[in-house]
Design a protein around this motif. Structure first.
Motif, short mmCIF file in Angstrom:
data_model
loop_
_atom_site.label_atom_id
_atom_site.label_comp_id
_atom_site.label_asym_id
_atom_site.label_seq_id
_atom_site.Cartn_x
_atom_site.Cartn_y
_atom_site.Cartn_z
N PRO A 285 -2.80 -5.48 -10.70
CA PRO A 285 -1.46 -5.95 -10.33
C PRO A 285 -0.64 -4.84 -9.67
CG PRO A 285 -1.52 -5.42 -12.66
CD PRO A 285 -2.92 -5.25 -12.15
N GLY A 286 0.42 -5.24 -8.99
CA GLY A 286 1.35 -4.28 -8.41
C GLY A 286 0.83 -3.65 -7.14
N LEU A 287 1.54 -2.61 -6.73
CA LEU A 287 1.17 -1.88 -5.52
C LEU A 287 -0.03 -0.99 -5.78
CD1 LEU A 287 4.76 -0.77 -4.46
CD2 LEU A 287 3.33 -2.41 -3.22
N PRO A 288 -0.84 -0.68 -4.76
CA PRO A 288 -1.90 0.31 -4.93
C PRO A 288 -1.28 1.68 -5.23
CG PRO A 288 -1.69 -0.32 -2.63
CD PRO A 288 -0.82 -1.26 -3.41
N PRO A 289 -2.09 2.63 -5.67
CA PRO A 289 -1.52 3.92 -6.11
C PRO A 289 -0.94 4.79 -5.00
CG PRO A 289 -3.91 3.97 -6.20
CD PRO A 289 -3.53 2.56 -5.93
N THR A 290 -1.41 4.61 -3.76
CA THR A 290 -0.92 5.40 -2.63
C THR A 290 -0.84 4.49 -1.42
OG1 THR A 290 -3.06 6.05 -1.66
CG2 THR A 290 -2.24 7.39 -3.51
N PRO A 291 -0.20 4.94 -0.36
CA PRO A 291 -0.30 4.19 0.90
C PRO A 291 -1.75 4.08 1.33
CG PRO A 291 1.48 5.81 1.02
CD PRO A 291 0.70 6.11 -0.25
N ILE A 292 -2.03 3.11 2.17
CA ILE A 292 -3.40 2.92 2.66
C ILE A 292 -3.52 3.28 4.13
CG2 ILE A 292 -3.91 1.16 0.94
CD1 ILE A 292 -3.50 -0.95 3.17
N ALA A 293 -2.43 3.73 4.73
CA ALA A 293 -2.42 4.11 6.15
C ALA A 293 -1.11 4.81 6.45
CB ALA A 293 -2.57 2.86 7.03
N LEU A 294 -0.93 5.19 7.71
CA LEU A 294 0.30 5.83 8.15
C LEU A 294 1.20 4.76 8.76
CD1 LEU A 294 -1.26 8.93 9.99
CD2 LEU A 294 -0.63 8.74 7.57
N PRO A 295 2.25 4.33 8.06
CA PRO A 295 3.11 3.29 8.61
C PRO A 295 4.12 3.85 9.60
CG PRO A 295 3.89 3.90 6.44
CD PRO A 295 2.64 4.71 6.69
N GLY A 296 4.39 3.10 10.66
CA GLY A 296 5.42 3.48 11.59
C GLY A 296 6.80 3.09 11.07
N LYS A 297 7.83 3.54 11.74
CA LYS A 297 9.20 3.24 11.33
C LYS A 297 9.47 1.75 11.25
CE LYS A 297 14.03 4.26 12.44
NZ LYS A 297 14.95 4.94 13.39
N PRO A 298 9.01 0.91 12.21
CA PRO A 298 9.27 -0.52 12.11
C PRO A 298 8.70 -1.15 10.84
CG PRO A 298 8.61 0.02 14.34
CD PRO A 298 8.37 1.24 13.51
N ALA A 299 7.51 -0.69 10.40
CA ALA A 299 6.92 -1.23 9.18
C ALA A 299 7.73 -0.79 7.96
CB ALA A 299 5.48 -0.77 9.05
N ILE A 300 8.25 0.42 7.97
CA ILE A 300 9.09 0.89 6.86
C ILE A 300 10.38 0.07 6.79
CG2 ILE A 300 10.36 2.85 5.90
CD1 ILE A 300 8.32 4.67 7.32
N GLU A 301 10.97 -0.18 7.96
CA GLU A 301 12.19 -1.00 8.00
C GLU A 301 11.91 -2.41 7.48
OE1 GLU A 301 14.65 1.02 11.68
OE2 GLU A 301 13.09 -0.46 12.13
N ALA A 302 10.74 -2.95 7.80
CA ALA A 302 10.38 -4.29 7.32
C ALA A 302 10.25 -4.30 5.80
CB ALA A 302 9.08 -4.76 7.97
N ALA A 303 9.65 -3.25 5.24
CA ALA A 303 9.49 -3.19 3.78
C ALA A 303 10.84 -3.08 3.08
CB ALA A 303 8.61 -2.00 3.42
N LEU A 304 11.80 -2.45 3.71
CA LEU A 304 13.12 -2.26 3.11
C LEU A 304 14.07 -3.42 3.39
CD1 LEU A 304 13.64 1.54 3.85
CD2 LEU A 304 12.97 0.47 1.69
N HIS A 305 13.72 -4.24 4.39
CA HIS A 305 14.55 -5.39 4.77
C HIS A 305 13.66 -6.60 5.02
CE1 HIS A 305 17.95 -2.61 5.20
NE2 HIS A 305 17.14 -1.83 5.90
N PRO A 306 12.95 -7.07 3.99
CA PRO A 306 12.02 -8.19 4.17
C PRO A 306 12.77 -9.49 4.47
CG PRO A 306 12.27 -7.69 1.85
CD PRO A 306 12.99 -6.60 2.59
N ALA A 307 12.08 -10.39 5.14
CA ALA A 307 12.67 -11.69 5.44
C ALA A 307 12.80 -12.50 4.15
CB ALA A 307 11.82 -12.43 6.46
#
Length: 344
Positions: A285-307
Motif C-alpha cells: 500500500p501507499g507510495l513506493p519508497p523512492t521516486p521511480i524516475a526524474l520528474p519534470g516541473k509540470p509533473a510536480i505541479e500536477a502532483a501538488l495540484h491534482p484535478a
C-alpha cells in the motif's frame, strides 16, 4: 639670397615631405590594420574551436591560428590590433568557437571578454538516474569523474550524503564549458530540483495525502512515467491522490517495472504483478519508497495540484491517451476494450 637660407628652405621642404610621407604611411597602415581586423578568418565550416590553455602567450595563440591555416597575417598585425583594442594582456584561457565569418577583431573581443564556447546537456523528463548517468558518460567535452563511483559516493560528492539519487535531479538543459565535470552538472541539477520543490511545495493544494516534499516527488515521478501528455497529468495525479485517500493500492505498472530492475525485458506479466518488491504497488500500500524516475516541473505541479473528480481508474488506449473510470466495472470494460481488444 644667401646659400644658408636656400639650404634651410630645402631642408624644411624635405622634412615636410618626409612628414607627409610618414602621415600617408601611417594612414595606410591604419586602414590596412582596420581591413585586417574586419576581414573574416579562413574558417571553411562550423564546428571548429580553438582551445587556449591557461598560461598560453599571445604569440602562441597567433602561431596556433597560423599553423591551422586560419590566418596568413603576420604576427605583427595581430599584436598591433590587440594593442589598438587594449586587450593584448587580457585574453582569457578557454575553448572558443570558430565559425565562418568570424573576424580577428571579433575573436579577440571574445577572448578578452571570456566568451568561451558553451555546450548543452539536456536531462529528459522521465529518465531514471541510471539513464542520466549513461547520458552524462557520453557527453563531451565533460570531464568524467563519476566513472567507477557508486551512487552513494556520487551523492556524497555533490553534497547530499545519505540521499537516494532517484528523482533528485531536475530535467532541464544545462550549459557547461570545457573543463567542467559531470559532477558539476549533477550539482546544478540537484540544486535546481531542490529550489523547485522549495518554491512549489508551500503553494500545494490543502488536504493532500502527502506529508513531505519528498512524497510529492515520488508521486510526480509516477505521474511522469504514466503520461507525457500535458492535458492528462493533473487528471492522472487526481486518480492516485484519491486512491491514497481511499487506502486503495496504487497499482501502477511503472513502479512495478522499476522494482523489477534488470529482470524487466520489455513486457510485464501477471506473475510480475504478484511478485513482491518494495516498488510493487499491487502488493504494497501507499507510495513506493523512492521516486521511480526524474520528474519534470509540470509533473510536480500536477502532483501538488491534482484535478478534482471521482475517477479511480484509468487505462491506456494505445494512442498515447488514457480512458478514465469511476467504478471497477467500468474500468474492467475499458480494459477489455482497449487492452484485450474485446470492445462491446
Amino acid at each position: 639670397m644667401s646659400r644658408f637660407l636656400v639650404r634651410g628652405r630645402a631642408v624644411w621642404r624635405a622634412l615636410i615631405l618626409l612628414l607627409l610621407l610618414a602621415a600617408l604611411a601611417a594612414a595606410w597602415l591604419w586602414r590596412d590594420l582596420d581591413r585586417f581586423g574586419r576581414t573574416p578568418l579562413d574558417i571553411a565550416s562550423a564546428g571548429q574551436t580553438i582551445d587556449i590553455a591557461r598560461g598560453t602567450g599571445f604569440k602562441q595563440i597567433v602561431d596556433e591560428l597560423r599553423s591551422r591555416g586560419l590566418t596568413r597575417a603576420a604576427p605583427l598585425y595581430w599584436r598591433a590590433l590587440a594593442e589598438q583594442m587594449h586587450v593584448a594582456g587580457r585574453l582569457h584561457a578557454g575553448e572558443y568557437a570558430l565559425v565562418p565569418g568570424l573576424t580577428p577583431r571579433s575573436l579577440l573581443e571574445n577572448m578578452a571578454a571570456g566568451r568561451v564556447l558553451q555546450h548543452d546537456f539536456t536531462i529528459i523528463d522521465g529518465w531514471t538516474f541510471a539513464e542520466l548517468r549513461a547520458a552524462l558518460d557520453k557527453a563531451t567535452p565533460l570531464r568524467h569523474l563519476t566513472r567507477g563511483m557508486d551512487n552513494a559516493t556520487i551523492m556524497q560528492k555533490i553534497g547530499a550524503p545519505g540521499e537516494m539519487p532517484e528523482g533528485r535531479f531536475l530535467p532541464e538543459t544545462y550549459a557547461y564549458v570545457k573543463g567542467d565535470s559531470d559532477l558539476d552538472v549533477l550539482k546544478r541539477s540537484y540544486a535546481a530540483m531542490h529550489k523547485t520543490l522549495d518554491a512549489l511545495w508551500p503553494g500545494r493544494d490543502q488536504g493532500l495525502p502527502l506529508t513531505t516534499p519528498y512524497d510529492a516527488l515520488i508521486l510526480a515521478s509516477i505521474v511522469e512515467k504514466e503520461t507525457g501528455r500535458a492535458d492528462e497529468r493533473k487528471r492522472i495525479a487526481g486518480v492516485f491522490v484519491r486512491r491514497l485517500e481511499h487506502h486503495m493500492l496504487l497499482q501502477t505498472d511503472p513502479s512495478v517495472i522499476y522494482g523489477m530492475g534488470a529482470s524487466y525485458t520489455g513486457n510485464i506479466h501477471k506473475r510480475d504483478l504478484t511478485t513482491d518488491t518494495p516498488y510493487n504497488t499491487y502488493t504494497r500500500p501507499g507510495l513506493p519508497p523512492t521516486p521511480i524516475a526524474l520528474p519534470g516541473k509540470p509533473a510536480i505541479e500536477a502532483a501538488l495540484h491534482p484535478a478534482s473528480g471521482d475517477e479511480l481508474y484509468f487505462v491506456a488506449k494505445g494512442d498515447g491517451t488514457h480512458v478514465f473510470a469511476r467504478t471497477l466495472a467500468e474500468h474492467d470494460r475499458n480494459v477489455d476494450c482497449y487492452q484485450l481488444k474485446r470492445c462491446r
